[in-house]
Design an enzyme around this catalytic site. Structure first.
Site, PDB file in Angstrom:
ATOM      1  N   CYS A  75       0.801  -1.223   0.000  1.00 34.08           N
ATOM      2  CA  CYS A  75       0.000   0.000   0.000  1.00 34.08           C
ATOM      3  C   CYS A  75       0.836   1.277   0.000  1.00 34.08           C
ATOM      4  CB  CYS A  75      -0.935   0.007   1.198  1.00 34.08           C
ATOM      5  SG  CYS A  75      -0.070  -0.047   2.783  1.00 34.08           S
ATOM      6  N   GLU A 113      -6.957  -6.081  -1.183  1.00 34.70           N
ATOM      7  CA  GLU A 113      -7.072  -5.201  -0.025  1.00 34.70           C
ATOM      8  C   GLU A 113      -5.949  -4.188  -0.090  1.00 34.70           C
ATOM      9  OE1 GLU A 113      -5.481  -4.065   3.867  1.00 34.70           O
ATOM     10  OE2 GLU A 113      -4.647  -5.695   2.681  1.00 34.70           O
ATOM     11  N   ARG A 158      -8.637   2.026  11.208  1.00 33.37           N
ATOM     12  CA  ARG A 158      -7.792   1.596  10.100  1.00 33.37           C
ATOM     13  C   ARG A 158      -8.719   1.345   8.914  1.00 33.37           C
ATOM     14  NH1 ARG A 158      -2.517  -1.017   9.266  1.00 33.37           N
ATOM     15  NH2 ARG A 158      -2.702  -2.379   7.468  1.00 33.37           N
ATOM     16  N   ARG A 160      -9.580   0.529   5.192  1.00 32.78           N
ATOM     17  CA  ARG A 160      -8.997  -0.229   4.092  1.00 32.78           C
ATOM     18  C   ARG A 160     -10.067  -0.427   3.021  1.00 32.78           C
ATOM     19  NH1 ARG A 160      -3.707  -0.242   4.707  1.00 32.78           N
ATOM     20  NH2 ARG A 160      -3.428  -2.255   3.761  1.00 32.78           N
TER      21      ARG A 160
END
Length: 173
Positions: A75, A113, A158, A160
């Protein structure tokens, strides 16, 4: 009943493997990562040992046939906490390897993801490239941004993005 076969790439400590194993309907047949800490944790928690290598070092044809492909690909190239170089960052080149695997193995389901900023990175062009490339391989795409604190008991924000892709077949018009 025959179980579905899962390939878990960039597996980390095995969240996707654990989630799917808990159904009793899925077996992980390959898990891969290139992080030593992840390898140690994964190997302590699962009977299948993690294949420790750079994904580029595994020939596409060597990947086993599978029903489900999960990939929490790097990411950093897309994160607001990073330099946001996107596809100009060497770490993002794994996406092109994922496309080769998908093209060759044609899994029924793909789950990707990444950070929520993947949607808006480069004014949305990065996300458009990713979804267009996958759709051209015959997949229908659904996605949603989820926050860990809202779906688990972990008090940590968090966010995502989860991109779920289903192989289009004429039987399911």
């Amino acid at each position: 009943m025959e179980k579905f076969k899962l390939v878990d790439l960039f597996a980390g400590t095995g969240a996707f493997s654990l989630g799917f194993h808990s159904t009793g309907k899925v077996d992980t047949i390959l898990a891969n990562d290139h992080d030593e800490s992840s390898e140690k944790i994964y190997n302590k928690n699962f009977p299948l040992k993690l294949t420790f290598s750079d994904i580029h070092d595994i020939r596409t044809r060597k990947f086993p046939n599978h029903d489900i492909l999960c990939a929490g690909f790097p990411c950093q190239p897309f994160s607001i906490a990073g330099k946001q170089k996107g596809f100009k960052d060497e770490r993002s080149n794994v996406f092109w390897k994922l496309l080769r695997i998908i093209r060759k193995k044609s899994p029924r389901v793909i789950i990707l993801e990444n950070v929520e900023n993947l949607c808006s990175h480069d004014d949305g062009r990065t996300f458009k490239i990713i979804t267009t490339k996958i759709e051209k391989l015959g997949y229908t795409i659904k996605y949603k941004i989820l926050n860990t604190s809202e779906i688990t008991n972990i008090p940590h924000n968090r966010e995502r993005i989860y991109i779920v892709c289903f192989k289009y077949t004429k039987d399911h018009d």
